[in-house]
Scaffold this motif. Structure first.
Motif, PDB file in Angstrom:
ATOM      1  N   PRO B  36       1.956   8.523   0.960  1.00 43.08           N
ATOM      2  CA  PRO B  36       0.670   9.155   0.878  1.00 43.08           C
ATOM      3  C   PRO B  36      -0.080   8.992   2.193  1.00 43.08           C
ATOM      4  O   PRO B  36      -0.036   7.925   2.781  1.00 43.08           O
ATOM      5  N   GLU B  39      -2.368   5.667   4.010  1.00 43.17           N
ATOM      6  CA  GLU B  39      -2.048   4.307   3.593  1.00 43.17           C
ATOM      7  C   GLU B  39      -0.661   3.955   4.072  1.00 43.17           C
ATOM      8  O   GLU B  39       0.162   4.803   4.329  1.00 43.17           O
ATOM      9  N   ARG B  62       5.881   8.061  -4.038  1.00 45.59           N
ATOM     10  CA  ARG B  62       4.649   8.496  -4.693  1.00 45.59           C
ATOM     11  C   ARG B  62       4.948   8.786  -6.155  1.00 45.59           C
ATOM     12  O   ARG B  62       5.831   9.576  -6.467  1.00 45.59           O
ATOM     13  N   GLU B 130      -8.389  10.158  -3.940  1.00 45.97           N
ATOM     14  CA  GLU B 130      -7.068   9.646  -3.543  1.00 45.97           C
ATOM     15  C   GLU B 130      -6.985   8.142  -3.763  1.00 45.97           C
ATOM     16  O   GLU B 130      -5.966   7.630  -4.204  1.00 45.97           O
ATOM     17  N   GLU B 131      -8.102   7.460  -3.449  1.00 43.61           N
ATOM     18  CA  GLU B 131      -8.138   6.006  -3.627  1.00 43.61           C
ATOM     19  C   GLU B 131      -7.963   5.658  -5.105  1.00 43.61           C
ATOM     20  O   GLU B 131      -7.211   4.751  -5.466  1.00 43.61           O
ATOM     21  N   ASP B 134      -4.406   6.334  -6.110  1.00 42.85           N
ATOM     22  CA  ASP B 134      -3.528   5.296  -5.546  1.00 42.85           C
ATOM     23  C   ASP B 134      -3.599   4.019  -6.368  1.00 42.85           C
ATOM     24  O   ASP B 134      -2.594   3.349  -6.579  1.00 42.85           O
ATOM     25  N   GLU B 137      -1.703   4.214  -9.591  1.00 42.60           N
ATOM     26  CA  GLU B 137      -0.248   4.055  -9.459  1.00 42.60           C
ATOM     27  C   GLU B 137       0.189   2.617  -9.717  1.00 42.60           C
ATOM     28  O   GLU B 137       1.319   2.370 -10.097  1.00 42.60           O
TER      29      GLU B 137
END
Lengths: 90, 157
Positions: B36, B39, B62, B130-131, B134, B137
């Motif tokens: 991604p 990062e 990802r 996105e944070e 992430d 995940e």
């Protein structure tokens, strides 16, 4: 990319429907025609939404398109008391 | 040379980042990289800090789906729910939240707080998306309620 095929299976103790592969592409084509027909109304609705939320009309369309596109890969399976439902979007 | 690549190399030359970090950043810039953007993707490196063969494959790929598994035993028989939701749908869903009027946001926040969920929905913005994804995940929730005879598992795959 928008989902092209939906897989549907419903099964109960007394009823079993064979797994259905529904080509969504056949649904999208008439839907495009419907969208074209109702585009003036859609335009007003999108503009109203944009004014209410302060988000640009193109962004509104983009968000709904993103949702439609991201549905691909969704898989829902529920089994309860001998009843079974399966929905997959491919 | 690509501008981003040049900046990374300059940072490396200035000693601001290590060779390993520079390699990870360059790997993240590659168009077909699974890392991604923004990062470090946990890519392994050779002894010189740079990837040297196929074995230097990305360690962290990802994750694509959020999986919810529920198993419960009721009087009528067992119930199983198995839902796989694409991460992309979560992204789109958060963007959809930006269409909700501020007044509705406030009412929703107040109602959630009243029910013991101190969540401010308006703080979930596309720029933080996105944070959030992430962090999702790394999410793994296991609930095993013995009294209710139910088991819930939430994880990403």
């Amino acid at each position: 990319m928008i989902p092209n095929v939906a897989v549907l299976e419903i099964e109960s103790r007394h009823f079993h429907m064979p797994r259905l592969w529904i080509p969504l592409i056949l649904l999208w084509i008439p839907l495009i025609l419907v969208f074209l027909l109702i585009s003036p109304v859609l335009f007003i609705v999108i503009c109203a939404m944009s004014m209410a939320t302060g988000v640009g009309p193109f962004r509104v369309v983009r968000i709904f398109w993103d949702i439609l596109s991201s549905l691909r890969g969704t898989d829902v399976r529920v089994t309860s008391n001998g009843n079974k439902v399966l929905v997959r979007l491919l | 040379m690509n501008e981003n690549r040049r900046q990374i190399l300059e940072m490396l030359a200035a000693g601001k980042i290590t060779a390993n970090e520079a390699e990870q950043l360059i790997a993240a810039l590659e168009p077909n990289s699974t890392a991604p953007a923004g990062e470090f993707a946990g890519r392994t490196a050779g002894s010189n800090g740079w990837p040297n063969s196929e074995k230097d494959a990305p360690v962290k790929t990802r994750l694509k789906y959020l999986r919810v598994l529920v198993e419960s035993t009721e009087k009528g028989g067992p119930t199983t729910v198995n839902v796989r939701v694409p991460m992309q749908l979560l992204r789109a869903g958060v963007r959809l939240a930006s269409l909700i009027p501020q007044q509705a946001h406030d009412e929703l926040d107040a109602t959630l707080s009243k029910h013991g969920v101190p969540l401010t929905l308006s703080q979930i913005k596309p720029e933080n998306l996105e944070e959030l994804i992430d962090h999702l995940e790394d999410l793994s929730v296991d609930v095993d309620a013995k009294d209710e005879k139910a088991k819930v598992r939430v994880f990403c795959e």
